[in-house]
Scaffold this active site. Structure first.
Site, mmCIF file in Angstrom:
data_model
loop_
_atom_site.group_PDB
_atom_site.id
_atom_site.type_symbol
_atom_site.label_atom_id
_atom_site.label_comp_id
_atom_site.label_asym_id
_atom_site.label_seq_id
_atom_site.Cartn_x
_atom_site.Cartn_y
_atom_site.Cartn_z
ATOM 1 N N ASP A 200 66.274 -7.457 129.198
ATOM 2 C CA ASP A 200 64.830 -7.254 129.204
ATOM 3 C C ASP A 200 64.342 -6.845 127.817
ATOM 4 O OD1 ASP A 200 62.365 -6.996 130.847
ATOM 5 O OD2 ASP A 200 62.502 -4.884 130.273
ATOM 6 N N GLU A 255 85.607 -8.622 126.114
ATOM 7 C CA GLU A 255 86.665 -7.787 126.677
ATOM 8 C C GLU A 255 87.052 -8.274 128.074
ATOM 9 O OE1 GLU A 255 85.279 -3.789 126.652
ATOM 10 O OE2 GLU A 255 85.048 -3.696 124.457
#
Length: 536
Positions: A200, A255
């Site tokens: 956002d 990751e």
């Protein structure tokens, strides 16, 4: 190496409060969403994007968050979320979450501590607190996207920044504690199994806070695609430092196996938007320029060409959308005369002028065939597959959007709960009284009413999404120079020729096998109609 799933995915946006209500309290929830996942697989989408379901006072549709790691009790529990995620994955659906890094709720523990602390304290450094230019003058002329000053004065005389509602204080991304918190949030949800995040206000995180603060040059407000010509070094939008954040986030995404993705809500033009999707940063950025085109072939032609070229320049694909939870629904917009501002139209309760919903629906059917034929990723907003129009005449007493003002009725009209059945007190949404009232004719738009009807909007979406899979993996795109003229868009996707007539008269239709048409074909390609052809 396999193509990443997101490059050509169709993502369905879910506003959980308005999707389906399992508890019967009139508010959509996570168990309700879980119960309707088969609708999404039957539709043929690849992923869903879930707008905020975190702890929130709900001042701004959940975009005012008190805890990014907890589900709001009105929507369910973390166990409900995990169950929904598992059920979605079992159906082959990826799940994206909204993350809101620009601001928190004013009820967030951090902000409560900041208000209780003294000016200059570490607690205030997590947000943007400044002294005024004078006791009754804010630190700068920056304006809120919801109207008025972006600064609110505290009881001790300082001012805090909020680019949105006063209940949404902006975080200070120059404070390392803020960066650490959001790195932890991304890992928390990544560990639970989500596939990525919609970010956002992605362009506004970093502000130039050097004293004295610089005013914004130009007209009032910051709505939409801002004027960077007058503000090439904008003090709080699209600053170069923001890309350091997304390079860090990209490392976090990697990751995980497969890597998570990030989608930027960046209200900036194409030449600036492409920076967010450079290698090492985010994977996608919303294309708001396309969403703003008002049924004019020349404008579509320009935005499509620029968007594809920009995305390809950094090895990405473009994104396309017609609707979302912040804009007036396309069925109504495309039924308005050109030049009518949909937001101004809403302030008349949709009466001046009345929208031609028959015309708007016809154009919206053609428009989605344009969207789904383009190379890249398409984003759908819940209910557009039903052809829902904007509910323009919601009574004032039910409106809750903080954006509403004398000039703007707000965004509630595109957020009315979905109809699932022809009848019942809430047309199958759940409970006797939804949190926003549904129109009396909502049952005619319901999933039940449209399923199996070959002429319905729902079946058009299902057919288009099924056929799209035949060429979505092929990212080739070329204009058909002989036919891509005037009011007609014409381009090729492999063996498929796509034609869209935005004019008022019938256009020639070349020979070929009709795969799908948005409206019945006559002696040619009628006005406001799209067709997919396989050339013979």
């Amino acid at each position: 190496m396999p193509t990443p799933w997101w490059r050509n995915a169709v993502v369905y946006q879910v506003l959980p409060r308005s999707f389906a209500d399992a508890s019967g309290d009139g508010i959509g929830d996570l168990p309700g969403l879980t119960s309707k996942l088969d609708h999404l697989t039957d539709l043929g989408v690849d992923a869903l994007w879930l707008t905020p379901c975190y702890r929130s006072p709900w001042t701004d549709a959940g975009y005012d968050i008190t805890d990014h790691r907890k589900v709001d009790p009105a929507l369910g529990t973390l166990a409900d979320f995990d169950r929904m995620l598992a059920e979605a994955h079992a159906r082959g659906l990826r799940v994206l979450l909204d993350v809101v890094p620009n601001h928190t709720s004013d009820q967030h523990e951090w902000f409560r501590r900041a208000l209780a602390a003294t000016p200059g304290s570490p607690e205030r450094d997590r947000y943007v607190f400044k002294d005024g230019r004078a006791p009754d003058r804010p630190p700068s002329n920056w304006e809120s996207r919801f109207g008025g000053s972006a600064w609110t004065r505290t009881s001790d005389g300082q001012w805090y920044l909020h680019l949105f509602a006063p209940e949404q204080p902006d975080l200070n991304w120059r404070d390392p504690r803020v960066r650490e918190e959001f790195a932890g949030i991304l890992r928390f949800w990544g560990d639970r199994g989500v596939d990525g995040f919609r970010i956002d206000v992605a362009a506004a995180l970093v502000k130039d806070l050097r004293e004295p603060l610089r005013d914004v040059v130009g007209g009032e407000g910051c709505e939409g695609l801002d004027d960077f010509a007058a503000n090439p070094d904008h003090p709080f939008l699209d600053r170069p430092e923001v890309h350091e954040i997304y390079r860090e986030w990209n490392r976090i995404f990697h990751e995980f196996d497969p890597p998570l993705i990030g989608v930027a809500e960046a209200w900036v033009r194409g030449d600036r938007r492409v920076r967010y999707i450079r290698p090492g940063e985010l994977q996608q950025a919303f294309n708001f320029e396309f969403l703003r085109v008002r049924w004019r072939a020349a404008d579509y032609r320009r935005v499509v060409a620029e968007s594809i070229a920009a995305a390809r320049s950094v090895g990405r694909t473009a994104t396309w959308a017609l609707n979302n939870h912040d804009v007036v629904r396309q069925v109504s917009v495309l039924g308005l005369p050109r030049g009518v501002d949909p937001r101004v139209w809403l302030t008349t309760n949709g009466t001046d002028p009345p929208a031609d919903l028959e015309l708007g629906t016809r154009r919206a059917r053609a428009a989605i065939m344009l969207v789904l034929a383009l190379p890249g990723s398409a984003y759908l907003y819940q209910g557009e597959e039903l052809g829902l129009p904007e509910v323009a005449d919601l009574p004032a007493q039910v409106l809750g959007d903080p954006k509403r003002s004398g000039k703007d009725k707000g965004r509630d009209g595109c957020r009315v709960p979905l109809p699932w059945t022809r009848g019942g007190p809430s047309f199958g949404f759940g409970g006797p009284r939804p949190w926003l009232p549904q129109p009396r004719d909502w049952g005619d738009y319901s999933v039940e009413a449209q399923r199996g009807d070959p002429d319905s909007m729902l079946e058009l979406y299902r057919s288009a999404l099924r056929l799209r899979r035949e060429f979505s993996g092929n990212e080739s795109f070329s204009w058909d120079d002989d036919r891509n003229v005037g009011d007609v868009l014409a381009f090729r996707r492999g063996e498929v020729l796509v034609l869209v007539n935005t004019g008022s008269t019938t256009a020639p239709l070349p020979a070929g096998s009709v795969l799908l048409a948005s409206s019945p074909l006559e002696d040619g390609l009628p006005a406001d109609t799209a067709v997919w052809l396989r050339r013979e």
